[in-house]
Design a protein around this motif. Structure first.
Motif, PDB file in Angstrom:
ATOM      1  N   SER A 362      24.882  39.415  36.129  1.00 20.91           N
ATOM      2  CA  SER A 362      24.089  39.292  37.225  1.00 20.91           C
ATOM      3  C   SER A 362      22.455  39.204  36.881  1.00 20.91           C
ATOM      4  O   SER A 362      21.774  38.358  37.650  1.00 20.91           O
ATOM      5  CB  SER A 362      24.173  40.406  38.193  1.00 20.91           C
ATOM      6  OG  SER A 362      25.496  40.517  38.778  1.00 20.91           O
ATOM      7  N   ALA A 363      22.064  39.656  35.945  1.00 18.42           N
ATOM      8  CA  ALA A 363      20.646  39.517  35.356  1.00 18.42           C
ATOM      9  C   ALA A 363      20.311  38.587  34.611  1.00 18.42           C
ATOM     10  O   ALA A 363      19.147  38.192  34.359  1.00 18.42           O
ATOM     11  CB  ALA A 363      20.200  40.982  34.835  1.00 18.42           C
ATOM     12  N   TYR A 364      21.488  37.967  33.887  1.00 16.34           N
ATOM     13  CA  TYR A 364      20.992  36.942  32.852  1.00 16.34           C
ATOM     14  C   TYR A 364      20.335  35.690  33.462  1.00 16.34           C
ATOM     15  O   TYR A 364      20.585  35.298  34.436  1.00 16.34           O
ATOM     16  CB  TYR A 364      22.381  36.342  32.290  1.00 16.34           C
ATOM     17  CG  TYR A 364      22.301  35.639  31.044  1.00 16.34           C
ATOM     18  CD1 TYR A 364      22.071  36.308  29.822  1.00 16.34           C
ATOM     19  CD2 TYR A 364      22.203  34.187  31.071  1.00 16.34           C
ATOM     20  CE1 TYR A 364      21.776  35.311  28.584  1.00 16.34           C
ATOM     21  CE2 TYR A 364      21.731  33.469  30.103  1.00 16.34           C
ATOM     22  CZ  TYR A 364      21.720  34.048  28.693  1.00 16.34           C
ATOM     23  OH  TYR A 364      21.551  33.420  27.687  1.00 16.34           O
ATOM     24  N   ARG A 365      19.381  35.114  32.830  1.00  9.12           N
ATOM     25  CA  ARG A 365      18.376  34.295  33.276  1.00  9.12           C
ATOM     26  C   ARG A 365      18.368  33.211  32.158  1.00  9.12           C
ATOM     27  O   ARG A 365      18.517  33.098  30.918  1.00  9.12           O
ATOM     28  CB  ARG A 365      16.971  34.782  33.303  1.00  9.12           C
ATOM     29  CG  ARG A 365      16.789  35.947  34.193  1.00  9.12           C
ATOM     30  CD  ARG A 365      15.475  36.689  34.143  1.00  9.12           C
ATOM     31  NE  ARG A 365      14.528  35.670  34.858  1.00  9.12           N
ATOM     32  CZ  ARG A 365      13.172  35.945  34.702  1.00  9.12           C
ATOM     33  NH1 ARG A 365      12.728  36.157  33.593  1.00  9.12           N
ATOM     34  NH2 ARG A 365      12.446  34.826  35.452  1.00  9.12           N
ATOM     35  N   SER A 366      18.228  31.736  32.571  1.00 11.37           N
ATOM     36  CA  SER A 366      17.957  30.683  31.811  1.00 11.37           C
ATOM     37  C   SER A 366      17.110  29.801  32.871  1.00 11.37           C
ATOM     38  O   SER A 366      16.756  29.892  33.847  1.00 11.37           O
ATOM     39  CB  SER A 366      19.393  29.665  31.409  1.00 11.37           C
ATOM     40  OG  SER A 366      19.170  28.935  30.572  1.00 11.37           O
ATOM     41  N   ALA A 367      16.749  28.430  31.970  1.00  9.60           N
ATOM     42  CA  ALA A 367      15.820  27.608  32.548  1.00  9.60           C
ATOM     43  C   ALA A 367      15.821  26.296  32.114  1.00  9.60           C
ATOM     44  O   ALA A 367      16.512  26.175  31.091  1.00  9.60           O
ATOM     45  CB  ALA A 367      14.509  28.157  32.571  1.00  9.60           C
ATOM     46  N   GLY A 368      15.651  25.176  32.746  1.00  9.28           N
ATOM     47  CA  GLY A 368      15.668  23.727  32.385  1.00  9.28           C
ATOM     48  C   GLY A 368      14.514  23.053  33.126  1.00  9.28           C
ATOM     49  O   GLY A 368      13.955  23.550  33.875  1.00  9.28           O
ATOM     50  N   THR A 369      14.063  21.854  32.454  1.00  9.79           N
ATOM     51  CA  THR A 369      13.364  21.132  32.976  1.00  9.79           C
ATOM     52  C   THR A 369      13.783  20.428  34.248  1.00  9.79           C
ATOM     53  O   THR A 369      14.597  20.192  34.585  1.00  9.79           O
ATOM     54  CB  THR A 369      12.629  19.899  32.066  1.00  9.79           C
ATOM     55  OG1 THR A 369      13.905  19.049  31.593  1.00  9.79           O
ATOM     56  CG2 THR A 369      12.373  20.421  30.802  1.00  9.79           C
TER      57      THR A 369
END
Length: 386
Positions: A362-369
């Protein structure tokens, strides 16, 4: 065979009837009154046949017609066939995708056949149909249905709003302690409830948007469309879809904030996952690398979380409003989106069919352009409540 198909909502029936009768007096056959469909006839088949046979489509826009899936679908068919003649039955702007077509103002028209607006309409009808045959139309046999009740089939794909779940107001501890970007764990409070999509947006929903706006449909990479979550939609695509759906329906659709997403995902849990700390139970709640067979799956097949939300873990990553924030220091504590940070990167949550259980936390984070598209990434929508 009808010359003209008249599309409207039942609340505008009086205006539609005046218009149909005036056009019939000019000599054209108008398909408009579903009450004349005979007992035993299939309503949707009759309407579909009339749409296929007509050579002119007139739509009456009004406040309620603008929100009608059926009117939208019928008008879109007319636009695609280049036979659409739009009118205003009320002083409202047509939906945004139809505004490039000139619309005649019939707000104050009360049946006067010598009026400039009716004569302008007849001129446009003649451009499509030529001069009408001179006859006295048999009223019941020539008046056929479109009060916009049943859905049109296949050729007229209709707007379907995502099913939404009300997420209650409350507080929670946001973040985790496995990675630095999950820290510090901090309290976020939602002063009022909001809505979140029960499922990620599907190809069925997104493809209608692409069809009605002329935008390219996302590549499904051979994984399948229908009720599978849309993939290869960038953050910007998701924002554009939400804006179109707002305009189309009048409902305040948007992407959720990162805090809204985690609060709704946890649904009261403080475990690593919304079902607790046992990663072996993931197979009951999520599609991921151990059970997905390297493909997306139809939404809603796995168990929901306690708030009734499906696919919050696995299947596809989900775009969020926020820009990338490396740490939570200084993050909003009211549930709103983080508008600082790296605006070129946008948050992703939830993990996908490709990922390991750690990415489903539930806390895992990622990102993308913002322009990035991937077969692993989709999105779901949120709504504000008054």
């Amino acid at each position: 065979m009808p010359d003209i198909f008249l599309s409207y909502v039942r609340e505008d029936k009086d205006q539609a009837q005046r218009l149909a009768q005036a056009l019939e007096r000019q000599g054209w056959c108008v398909f408009w009154d579903r009450s004349s469909i005979h007992i035993g006839e299939a309503l949707d088949e009759v309407i579909e046949n009339a749409i296929a046979q007509c050579r002119c489509m007139i739509v009456g826009w009004s406040r309620l017609a603008n929100k009608s899936d059926w009117v939208w679908g019928e008008a879109n068919t007319g636009r695609e066939r280049r036979i659409l003649l739009p009118l205003k039955f009320e002083a409202v702007e047509p939906p945004i995708v139809f505004r490039r077509i000139r619309t005649e103002d019939f707000c104050n028209w009360r049946g006067e056949e010598a009026s400039s607006e009716f004569q302008a309409l007849c001129k446009s009808v003649r451009r499509l149909l030529g001069e009408p045959a001179q006859f006295s139309p048999p009223a019941a046999d020539l008046a056929k249905a479109v009060e916009t009740s049943p859905p049109l089939i296949q050729a007229n794909r209709l707007v379907t709003e995502p099913e939404m779940i009300v997420i209650p107001a409350g507080s929670f501890a946001m973040g985790g302690d496995q990675y630095d970007n999950e820290k510090p764990i901090h309290t976020v409070t939602f002063a009022k409830p909001f809505k979140l999509g029960k499922y990620p947006v599907t190809f069925d929903e997104y493809d209608v948007f692409a069809e009605q706006t002329g935008l390219a449909k996302p590549d499904d990479e051979g994984l399948g469309r229908g009720r599978r979550p849309v993939i290869n939609a960038s953050w910007q695509d998701a924002i554009t879809y939400a804006a179109w759906l707002r305009e189309t329906t009048g409902q305040p659709y948007r992407l959720p904030s990162e805090a809204e997403w985690e609060y709704a995902c946890r649904a009261g849990s403080r475990g690593e996952f919304f079902w607790g700390d046992d990663a072996s139970l993931a197979k009951h709640y999520a599609w991921f690398d151990q059970n997905a067979a390297s493909i997306t799956h139809e939404v809603g097949l796995k168990r929901a979380n306690p708030f009734g939300l499906h696919d919050m873990a696995g299947n596809v990553w989900e775009w969020l409003q926020d820009g990338w924030l490396e740490y939570y220091q200084g993050a909003p504590n009211d549930g709103s989106a983080w508008i600082g940070g790296d605006g070129a990167l946008r948050m992703l949550r939830g993990g996908s069919w490709f990922n390991k259980p750690d990415n489903l936390r539930s806390a895992y984070r990622s990102a993308g352009t913002a322009g990035f598209r991937s077969g692993l990434i989709g999105f779901r929508l949120a709504q504000d409540l008054p």
